[in-house]
Enzyme design. Sequence first.
Site, mmCIF file in Angstrom:
data_model
loop_
_atom_site.group_PDB
_atom_site.id
_atom_site.type_symbol
_atom_site.label_atom_id
_atom_site.label_comp_id
_atom_site.label_asym_id
_atom_site.label_seq_id
_atom_site.Cartn_x
_atom_site.Cartn_y
_atom_site.Cartn_z
ATOM 1 N N ASP A 29 34.083 39.450 27.874
ATOM 2 C CA ASP A 29 33.673 38.340 28.729
ATOM 3 C C ASP A 29 32.362 37.760 28.198
ATOM 4 O OD1 ASP A 29 32.448 36.912 31.108
ATOM 5 O OD2 ASP A 29 34.301 37.617 32.029
ATOM 6 N N ILE A 30 32.235 36.435 28.222
ATOM 7 C CA ILE A 30 31.007 35.813 27.713
ATOM 8 C C ILE A 30 29.863 35.889 28.717
ATOM 9 C CG2 ILE A 30 32.205 34.286 26.106
ATOM 10 C CD1 ILE A 30 31.745 32.001 28.132
ATOM 11 N N GLU A 94 38.227 31.520 38.479
ATOM 12 C CA GLU A 94 37.700 30.336 37.812
ATOM 13 C C GLU A 94 38.663 29.768 36.778
ATOM 14 O OE1 GLU A 94 33.901 31.456 36.225
ATOM 15 O OE2 GLU A 94 32.989 31.635 38.210
ATOM 16 N N HIS A 99 44.379 37.174 34.805
ATOM 17 C CA HIS A 99 43.570 38.051 33.964
ATOM 18 C C HIS A 99 43.029 39.203 34.785
ATOM 19 C CE1 HIS A 99 40.911 34.882 35.525
ATOM 20 N NE2 HIS A 99 39.886 35.724 35.419
#
Length: 118
Positions: A29-30, A94, A99
């Site tokens: 994840d960023i 989002e 996921h």
Amino acid sequence: MDTLFTKIINREIPADIVYEDEDVLAFRDIRPQAPVHVLVIPKKPIPTMDAAEPEDALLLGKLMLAAQRVARDSGIAESGYRLINNCNPDSGQEVYHVHIHVLGGEKLGPLNARPAQA
């Protein structure tokens, strides 16, 4: 409709991929919420868990097993990890592509800080 995740699957945008097979892709994840925070996605675009169909059962099982593998490969399986799927706006979803968040690498707090209802 292409999502950010579809573009990652198609290699149109970069990602730090940690696992991939013919059906599933996992990447860091960023905006990590824990020392280990990996997103595990099906390559088939399913917008939400609510939109999953009975024929997606095998794929969703593969998604969960891939999340387990990510946790083991990341070294967090023994101490513990959390799997989260957000579904629809009120959950905080989002990106509208199913996921699973794999979170771990530290002691995680409770999910719900609200007091129990009587």
